[in-house]
Design a protein around this motif. Structure first.
Motif, PDB file in Angstrom:
ATOM      1  N   MET A 290      35.129  51.270  67.922  1.00  0.00           N
ATOM      2  CA  MET A 290      34.054  50.322  68.169  1.00  0.00           C
ATOM      3  C   MET A 290      34.622  48.906  68.275  1.00  0.00           C
ATOM      4  SD  MET A 290      31.311  51.455  65.261  1.00  0.00           S
ATOM      5  CE  MET A 290      30.396  52.993  65.278  1.00  0.00           C
TER       6      MET A 290
ATOM      7  N   TRP B  70      35.037  42.978  57.187  1.00  0.00           N
ATOM      8  CA  TRP B  70      35.724  44.226  57.516  1.00  0.00           C
ATOM      9  C   TRP B  70      36.839  44.528  56.530  1.00  0.00           C
ATOM     10  CZ3 TRP B  70      32.301  46.234  60.305  1.00  0.00           C
ATOM     11  CH2 TRP B  70      31.542  45.440  61.163  1.00  0.00           C
TER      12      TRP B  70
ATOM     13  N   TYR C 297      33.346  44.835  67.579  1.00  0.00           N
ATOM     14  CA  TYR C 297      32.342  43.902  67.039  1.00  0.00           C
ATOM     15  C   TYR C 297      32.765  42.490  67.435  1.00  0.00           C
ATOM     16  CZ  TYR C 297      28.859  42.129  63.706  1.00  0.00           C
ATOM     17  OH  TYR C 297      27.762  41.530  63.114  1.00  0.00           O
TER      18      TYR C 297
ATOM     19  N   LEU D 152      37.600  50.366  64.338  1.00  0.00           N
ATOM     20  CA  LEU D 152      36.859  49.190  64.775  1.00  0.00           C
ATOM     21  C   LEU D 152      37.826  48.036  65.037  1.00  0.00           C
ATOM     22  CD1 LEU D 152      33.510  47.794  63.865  1.00  0.00           C
ATOM     23  CD2 LEU D 152      35.411  46.335  63.198  1.00  0.00           C
TER      24      LEU D 152
END
Length: 411
Positions: A195, A128, A197, A166
């Motif tokens: 989001m 990321w 993860y 995210l």
């Protein structure tokens, strides 16, 4: 069938061996579990009789197509996915995460923000960081609570804002065993449209994942950590399965999970995944569905692993010159039976080497959890000794470990 360590261990040839006339004690589970005979046989049977690719008009190709469908169904049961279509396979969790990060970050732009954590394996950090750098986005890193090496969830939540795209976080630390309240983070992230993860690599061998209960957008794990082969598994929530634009070769399918699976998969590995899930489910024989069998099996794993943690922590309390980095509770809801230690008069490498000479297999170092060892200021001193038990380990092996540790560190 009731779970017993002897019944478990009889299924693993690796646990029956000796080396240099000494028994072998595998306490390296977080680095990769041992594999039961049923998994080896399934992989060998596929390669020996059906090795083929998908889509052919002949028996072995049709067998392979059915195998892939069955592998998705078994992985979906393991994580409680809405459908087997939400399961994607790849080489390993790290490769899948880097690959998916390209698709997930396609629309990011300057001013967007991403949150990672200091508790994570850097497969769920570097992916990321690099994706954000490519897009000019800003990355924040949530810290840990140094007292017990848990994630500072309050700090993470304070970082979430309307610019957050995210949040990437682990479900359980591969170094200290600390379990994270992921659901709370998912709810906060979704409130601003971000989001989530989840890295469940270390969690999945010890606790049953429920992606629907979590409500996460993505979750990844690796079969070689839960008694299977080197295969990565990713869950993609239904809303993203066809809205994300993957990087793929033009002729490859653009339907279903196959659109994320670049190149030919390891079909023998998928045969092993099926067998690994069946192995995990065998202790819930009185249940109707595969998922229910897994639920019952994992209850028995948790009970045994809590007993192992209790024995470990009891021994540790009597050992001088050693520090535990992590929770002091044995409760399997708070931690996995994975322990990070440092020693007053020995480096982590020295301890690991001396244990290794006695066939007690442990790891030393940072285990790619760089944020953790850096915040704890342990990187320059060699990190920690990591001792990681699985449900195939026994209380007697805990006793043996401490007998050897006392021998090593005695004045």
């Amino acid at each position: 069938m009731n779970f017993t360590p002897n019944l478990v261990r009889s299924q693993f040839s690796a646990l029956q061996q000796t080396h240099n006339d000494l028994p072998v004690t595998f306490l390296d589970g977080p680095g990769g579990s041992q594999v039961p005979q049923s998994v080896l046989e399934a992989m060998n049977a596929y390669l020996g009789f059906y090795n083929s690719n998908l889509g052919g008009h002949y028996f072995s190709s049709q067998k392979t197509t059915g195998l892939m469908k069955q592998a998705r169904e078994h992985a979906a049961a393991l994580v409680n996915a809405e459908s087997s279509d939400n399961i994607v396979f790849g080489a390993n969790m790290t490769s899948l995460t880097f690959q998916l990060s390209r698709s997930i970050s396609r629309g990011w732009q300057q001013g967007d923000e991403v949150i990672v954590t200091s508790l994570d394996h850097y497969s769920n950090v570097s992916s990321w960081q690099q994706a954000a750098e490519d897009k000019g986005a800003l990355v924040h890193q949530a810290r840990i609570n140094e007292r017990d090496c848990t994630l500072d969830v309050e700090h993470l939540l304070s970082l979430i804002n309307s610019n957050t795209k995210l949040v990437a976080l682990t479900y359980a630390s591969n170094t200290t065993g600390s379990i994270v309240d992921v659901k709370r983070v998912v709810d906060a992230a979704h409130a601003v449209g971000a989001m989530v993860y989840v890295d469940a690599v270390h969690y999945a061998p010890h606790h049953l994942v429920d992606v629907q209960g979590l409500g996460c957008d993505f979750l990844a794990c690796s079969a070689y950590k839960f008694f299977g082969p080197h295969v990565g598994i990713a869950y993609i929530a239904p809303k993203w399965l066809h809205t994300l634009q993957p990087y793929k070769v033009e002729p490859a399918t653009n339907e279903g999970p196959g659109r994320f699976e670049t190149g030919t998969q390891s079909f023998e590995g998928l045969a092993g995944v099926i067998a690994a899930v069946k192995y995990l489910a065998q202790w819930g024989r009185d249940q109707d569905s595969l998922r229910q069998k897994l639920v019952e099996s994992y209850k028995q794993f948790n009970q045994h692993e809590s007993a192992i943690s209790e024995r470990f922590l009891s021994h540790l309390a009597d050992l001088e010159g050693v520090a535990l980095w992590g929770r002091t509770e044995a409760d399997s809801e708070l931690r996995t039976p994975t322990f990070a230690l440092t020693f007053d008069n020995h480096t982590p490498e020295e301890i690991a080497r001396k244990l290794g000479e006695r066939n007690i297999c442990v790891w030393n170092g940072h285990f790619y959890a760089l944020g953790l060892v850096r915040q704890l200021d342990l990187e320059k001193s060699g990190g920690v000794v990591r001792i990681g038990f699985m449900h195939y380990n026994t209380l007697e092996e805990v006793d043996l470990l401490f007998d050897e540790l006392k021998r090593i560190i005695k004045p």
